[in-house]
Motif scaffolding. Structure first.
Motif, PDB file in Angstrom:
ATOM      1  N   ALA A 284       0.197  44.181 -13.951  1.00  0.00           N
ATOM      2  CA  ALA A 284       0.150  45.626 -13.752  1.00  0.00           C
ATOM      3  C   ALA A 284      -0.171  45.986 -12.304  1.00  0.00           C
ATOM      4  N   VAL A 285       0.451  47.069 -11.841  1.00  0.00           N
ATOM      5  CA  VAL A 285       0.204  47.587 -10.501  1.00  0.00           C
ATOM      6  C   VAL A 285      -0.849  48.685 -10.598  1.00  0.00           C
ATOM      7  N   ARG A 286      -1.900  48.515  -9.851  1.00  0.00           N
ATOM      8  CA  ARG A 286      -3.036  49.424  -9.953  1.00  0.00           C
ATOM      9  C   ARG A 286      -3.033  50.525  -8.879  1.00  0.00           C
ATOM     10  N   LYS A 287      -2.350  50.290  -7.770  1.00  0.00           N
ATOM     11  CA  LYS A 287      -2.370  51.268  -6.686  1.00  0.00           C
ATOM     12  C   LYS A 287      -1.072  51.206  -5.901  1.00  0.00           C
ATOM     13  N   VAL A 288      -0.498  52.383  -5.586  1.00  0.00           N
ATOM     14  CA  VAL A 288       0.601  52.475  -4.636  1.00  0.00           C
ATOM     15  C   VAL A 288       0.212  53.498  -3.577  1.00  0.00           C
ATOM     16  N   GLN A 289       0.626  53.231  -2.335  1.00  0.00           N
ATOM     17  CA  GLN A 289       0.384  54.196  -1.263  1.00  0.00           C
ATOM     18  C   GLN A 289       1.486  54.120  -0.219  1.00  0.00           C
ATOM     19  N   TRP A 290       2.112  55.284   0.014  1.00  0.00           N
ATOM     20  CA  TRP A 290       3.129  55.375   1.050  1.00  0.00           C
ATOM     21  C   TRP A 290       2.494  55.251   2.431  1.00  0.00           C
ATOM     22  N   SER A 291       3.227  54.676   3.372  1.00  0.00           N
ATOM     23  CA  SER A 291       2.765  54.597   4.755  1.00  0.00           C
ATOM     24  C   SER A 291       2.679  55.992   5.363  1.00  0.00           C
ATOM     25  N   PRO A 292       1.611  56.276   6.125  1.00  0.00           N
ATOM     26  CA  PRO A 292       1.554  57.553   6.843  1.00  0.00           C
ATOM     27  C   PRO A 292       2.403  57.559   8.114  1.00  0.00           C
ATOM     28  N   HIS A 293       3.000  56.414   8.442  1.00  0.00           N
ATOM     29  CA  HIS A 293       3.742  56.287   9.699  1.00  0.00           C
ATOM     30  C   HIS A 293       5.248  56.133   9.513  1.00  0.00           C
ATOM     31  N   ARG A 294       5.666  55.686   8.326  1.00  0.00           N
ATOM     32  CA  ARG A 294       7.097  55.467   8.092  1.00  0.00           C
ATOM     33  C   ARG A 294       7.472  55.965   6.700  1.00  0.00           C
ATOM     34  N   PRO A 295       8.567  56.701   6.572  1.00  0.00           N
ATOM     35  CA  PRO A 295       8.910  57.298   5.277  1.00  0.00           C
ATOM     36  C   PRO A 295       9.434  56.308   4.255  1.00  0.00           C
ATOM     37  N   ASP A 296       9.825  55.105   4.686  1.00  0.00           N
ATOM     38  CA  ASP A 296      10.461  54.158   3.772  1.00  0.00           C
ATOM     39  C   ASP A 296       9.543  53.021   3.339  1.00  0.00           C
ATOM     40  N   VAL A 297       8.292  52.985   3.804  1.00  0.00           N
ATOM     41  CA  VAL A 297       7.412  51.841   3.556  1.00  0.00           C
ATOM     42  C   VAL A 297       6.299  52.230   2.591  1.00  0.00           C
ATOM     43  N   ILE A 298       6.044  51.357   1.624  1.00  0.00           N
ATOM     44  CA  ILE A 298       5.004  51.603   0.627  1.00  0.00           C
ATOM     45  C   ILE A 298       4.235  50.308   0.376  1.00  0.00           C
ATOM     46  N   ALA A 299       2.927  50.444   0.134  1.00  0.00           N
ATOM     47  CA  ALA A 299       2.077  49.302  -0.212  1.00  0.00           C
ATOM     48  C   ALA A 299       1.673  49.399  -1.673  1.00  0.00           C
ATOM     49  N   SER A 300       1.406  48.243  -2.276  1.00  0.00           N
ATOM     50  CA  SER A 300       0.991  48.206  -3.678  1.00  0.00           C
ATOM     51  C   SER A 300      -0.093  47.144  -3.873  1.00  0.00           C
ATOM     52  N   ALA A 301      -0.975  47.414  -4.827  1.00  0.00           N
ATOM     53  CA  ALA A 301      -2.046  46.482  -5.181  1.00  0.00           C
ATOM     54  C   ALA A 301      -1.958  46.204  -6.676  1.00  0.00           C
ATOM     55  N   SER A 302      -2.179  44.940  -7.062  1.00  0.00           N
ATOM     56  CA  SER A 302      -1.871  44.546  -8.437  1.00  0.00           C
ATOM     57  C   SER A 302      -2.917  43.611  -9.026  1.00  0.00           C
ATOM     58  N   TYR A 303      -2.911  43.584 -10.360  1.00  0.00           N
ATOM     59  CA  TYR A 303      -3.742  42.619 -11.081  1.00  0.00           C
ATOM     60  C   TYR A 303      -3.262  41.179 -10.863  1.00  0.00           C
ATOM     61  N   ASP A 304      -2.106  40.983 -10.230  1.00  0.00           N
ATOM     62  CA  ASP A 304      -1.659  39.615  -9.931  1.00  0.00           C
ATOM     63  C   ASP A 304      -2.352  39.049  -8.688  1.00  0.00           C
ATOM     64  N   MET A 305      -3.395  39.776  -8.187  1.00  0.00           N
ATOM     65  CA  MET A 305      -4.250  39.330  -7.077  1.00  0.00           C
ATOM     66  C   MET A 305      -3.556  39.400  -5.724  1.00  0.00           C
ATOM     67  N   THR A 306      -2.484  40.198  -5.639  1.00  0.00           N
ATOM     68  CA  THR A 306      -1.814  40.377  -4.353  1.00  0.00           C
ATOM     69  C   THR A 306      -1.749  41.849  -3.977  1.00  0.00           C
ATOM     70  N   CYS A 307      -1.634  42.062  -2.672  1.00  0.00           N
ATOM     71  CA  CYS A 307      -1.267  43.360  -2.108  1.00  0.00           C
ATOM     72  C   CYS A 307       0.072  43.139  -1.413  1.00  0.00           C
ATOM     73  N   ARG A 308       1.042  43.995  -1.685  1.00  0.00           N
ATOM     74  CA  ARG A 308       2.389  43.785  -1.166  1.00  0.00           C
ATOM     75  C   ARG A 308       2.884  45.034  -0.430  1.00  0.00           C
ATOM     76  N   VAL A 309       3.797  44.805   0.499  1.00  0.00           N
ATOM     77  CA  VAL A 309       4.403  45.892   1.270  1.00  0.00           C
ATOM     78  C   VAL A 309       5.913  45.820   1.078  1.00  0.00           C
ATOM     79  N   TRP A 310       6.504  46.988   0.824  1.00  0.00           N
ATOM     80  CA  TRP A 310       7.926  47.076   0.490  1.00  0.00           C
ATOM     81  C   TRP A 310       8.607  48.114   1.367  1.00  0.00           C
ATOM     82  N   THR A 311       9.926  47.992   1.505  1.00  0.00           N
ATOM     83  CA  THR A 311      10.715  49.015   2.180  1.00  0.00           C
ATOM     84  C   THR A 311      11.755  49.576   1.222  1.00  0.00           C
ATOM     85  N   MET A 312      11.961  50.874   1.315  1.00  0.00           N
ATOM     86  CA  MET A 312      13.010  51.518   0.510  1.00  0.00           C
ATOM     87  C   MET A 312      14.369  51.399   1.187  1.00  0.00           C
TER      88      MET A 312
END
Length: 359
Positions: A284-312
């Motif tokens: 499960a993903v517990r947190k998502v947050q869009w970048s305040p600097h770029r409209p296409d980038v988002i970070a996520s935090a998960s119960y899988d013990m990782t924090c990940r960064v993605w691009t749209m």
């Protein structure tokens, strides 16, 4: 990514699992941490105030902390007072703190512990999120397991408005960064809802002297998932674009301008178009947050013990995944972008560690 990754700056607070973090909107290097003993299941809480020392050897310093009688689940900085912040607690309370008060430095500290400058007790169950409006800077919102969202002013003894938002737990409520009267919520019922605060709080009945139950007057309901939606965030550059995620492990990006009316919706719009689905987390993903600097980038935090960064908007032939941060040894439940320095991200976990790293 090519080459070795730089080590993150790490702060360890033994005995307290972190639930949420917030960067100060006034100070480039100040972070607040909401934490709970015993993983938030039982016991007290703690609000940590942390400073990041910038430079080649970034480090984190614990400046001070405040003890609470119950676990803390969320924290938000004031948008009008650089030294004040509000916390959400498992006992249903909301507390306002001033970090310049140093009661703990006085000789009779044992008789006069650090106390908030104001406290409210209206929610009947755990308060799980708080959010301070960056447009109406004298307002903040709270959401609770009791199904309600409440709006507050730090100067008033009682809430200003109560929204009967969902029939079950409201995990998060966030003000729009574009429209001052718009609030988005997500819930165990699998929906996102948008509320217009200019709408009437009560629906009139045939009896002009009476009113119905407080209206869940959502201007839009998005059936976002077949299971619990744990987190959402507004895109900082694109109005009416939100991301959501939760137990289904999928990050979904919604265009809430695209609306269809459901057959049983009455006056309430049902719909929203899912623009993108991001699959990659293992739990499960517990947190998502869009970048305040770029409209296409988002970070996520998960119960899988990782924090990940993605691009749209990945380059041709490239993956949406930009970065994986995996030093945590327990559930990662919070993440947040630095408001001042692009590419700096913080993550917090039930392993009692706050990490700050560069993506």
């Amino acid at each position: 990514m090519n080459g070795p990754r730089p080590s993150p700056a790490v702060l360890h607070t033994p005995g307290f699992a972190h639930y949420s973090l917030a960067w100060s909107p006034f100070h480039t290097n100040r972070i607040a941490l909401a934490s709970s003993a015993n993983f938030g299941l039982v016991g007290n809480g703690r609000l940590h105030l942390v400073s990041l020392t910038p430079g080649a050897g970034d480090g984190l310093t614990l400046d001070k902390f405040y003890e609470t009688q119950d676990g803390l689940y969320d924290v938000a900085w004031s948008e009008v007072h650089e030294n004040q912040l509000v916390t959400a607690s498992g006992d249903g309370s909301i507390k306002l703190w001033d970090v310049m008060l140093n009661v703990s430095d006085t000789p009779d500290h044992d008789l006069m512990p650090d106390l908030p400058i104001r406290a409210w007790q209206e929610h009947t169950r755990e308060v799980f999120s708080v959010d301070w409006s960056n447009l109406q800077k004298d307002l903040f919102a709270s959401s609770s397991w009791d199904g309600t969202v409440k709006l507050w002013s730090p100067d008033r003894p009682r809430s200003i408005t109560t929204l009967q938002a969902h029939s079950s737990c409201v995990y998060q409520a966030l003000f729009s960064p574009h429209q001052p009267d718009l609030v988005a919520t997500c819930s165990t019922d699998g929906t996102l809802k948008l509320f217009d605060l200019r709408s009437p709080s009560y629906a009139p009945t045939s009896n002009p002297a009476a009113f119905s139950t407080p209206l869940s007057s959502a201007v839009l309901t998005v059936p976002a998932s077949g299971t619990e939606v744990l987190t959402l965030d507004w895109n900082k550059y694109r109005p009416f674009t939100l991301a959501s995620s939760g137990v289904d492990k999928v990050i979904k990006v919604w265009d809430c301008r695209m609306i269809k009316t459901g057959p049983d919706a009455g006056q309430q719009a049902v719909g929203g178009v899912c623009e993108t689905q991001i699959v990659g987390h293992e739990y499960a993903v517990r947190k998502v947050q869009w970048s305040p600097h770029r409209p296409d980038v988002i970070a996520s935090a998960s119960y899988d013990m990782t924090c990940r960064v993605w691009t749209m908007a990945p380059a041709a032939g490239r993956n949406q995944l930009l970065y994986i941060h995996d030093p945590h040894t327990e559930f990662v439940v919070g993440c947040g972008w630095s408001l001042y320095e692009e590419g700096v991200l913080a993550s917090c976990s039930w392993d009692s560690r706050l990490n700050v790293f560069r993506v």
